[in-house]
Scaffold this motif. Sequence first.
Motif, PDB file in Angstrom:
ATOM      1  N   SER A  48       0.839  -1.208   0.000  1.00 41.42           N
ATOM      2  CA  SER A  48       0.000   0.000   0.000  1.00 41.42           C
ATOM      3  C   SER A  48       0.874   1.258   0.000  1.00 41.42           C
ATOM      4  O   SER A  48       0.531   2.273  -0.590  1.00 41.42           O
ATOM      5  CB  SER A  48      -0.930   0.000   1.211  1.00 41.42           C
ATOM      6  N   GLN A  49       2.039   1.128   0.649  1.00 44.26           N
ATOM      7  CA  GLN A  49       2.988   2.247   0.653  1.00 44.26           C
ATOM      8  C   GLN A  49       3.480   2.514  -0.772  1.00 44.26           C
ATOM      9  O   GLN A  49       3.603   3.657  -1.199  1.00 44.26           O
ATOM     10  CB  GLN A  49       4.180   1.907   1.567  1.00 44.26           C
ATOM     11  N   GLN A  54       0.780   4.197  -2.692  1.00 45.23           N
ATOM     12  CA  GLN A  54       0.685   5.593  -2.262  1.00 45.23           C
ATOM     13  C   GLN A  54       1.814   6.419  -2.870  1.00 45.23           C
ATOM     14  O   GLN A  54       1.584   7.518  -3.369  1.00 45.23           O
ATOM     15  CB  GLN A  54       0.763   5.638  -0.731  1.00 45.23           C
TER      16      GLN A  54
END
Length: 208
Positions: A6-7, A10
């Motif tokens: 998810s990082q 992002q």
Amino acid sequence: MGDDHSQVEQNRSVLVQAIGGAQAGLVAIGAAHSANVACVETSEEGVIEGVDGLVTTVPDLALLGLGADCAVVTFADIESGVVAIAHSGWQGLVKGILSASVHQMCSQGAAPESIQAHIGPSICGQCYEVDSERAAQVAAVAPSAVFESRGKYGIDIALGAVSQLSELGVVAISSGECTSESTRHFSYRRDGTTGRQGAAIVLRKAPA
Ligand SMILES: [Zn+2]
């Protein structure tokens, strides 16, 4: 970029915003230390595995490359409207990923003398000690990338990239930063398990 999925997502959206948006989406190099280049027209696949170079003529379609000690090289021929990105470490130098990327650009209408290339941060010859066999392989294709001092060998990826591109008639600018020495970059050689930094390029339509 961090390892967490998810990082990464992002960070990709931050990157897309940083380059002013990419209405046609973003497609990334899978990176296989190969000389394979793909021409892309859509961002459908997201990541293209098995390639180390991407070329597009599609406006607003961002191309992304990641590396940690390997160089990410961006290419633009503004006149003909062709952009590309490539990922190269020592294997890329030996296999000829940069030349393959330039040739693929030219098959899409670019001309070497109109291409501007930028070589991102990568590992330098002082920090990247290698054995004599690897040094010899790189020296065969890019002699200026290899250093020898008291029987020890080092490879400077950016110097190799600059010399290979200049042989093709492509002017390249190097960031001059060493990933291993810089505290703001990821370095595989320095850290082992690590994230990767990225570079992206996007072709803009000329304003109407
Ligand atoms: Zn260094």
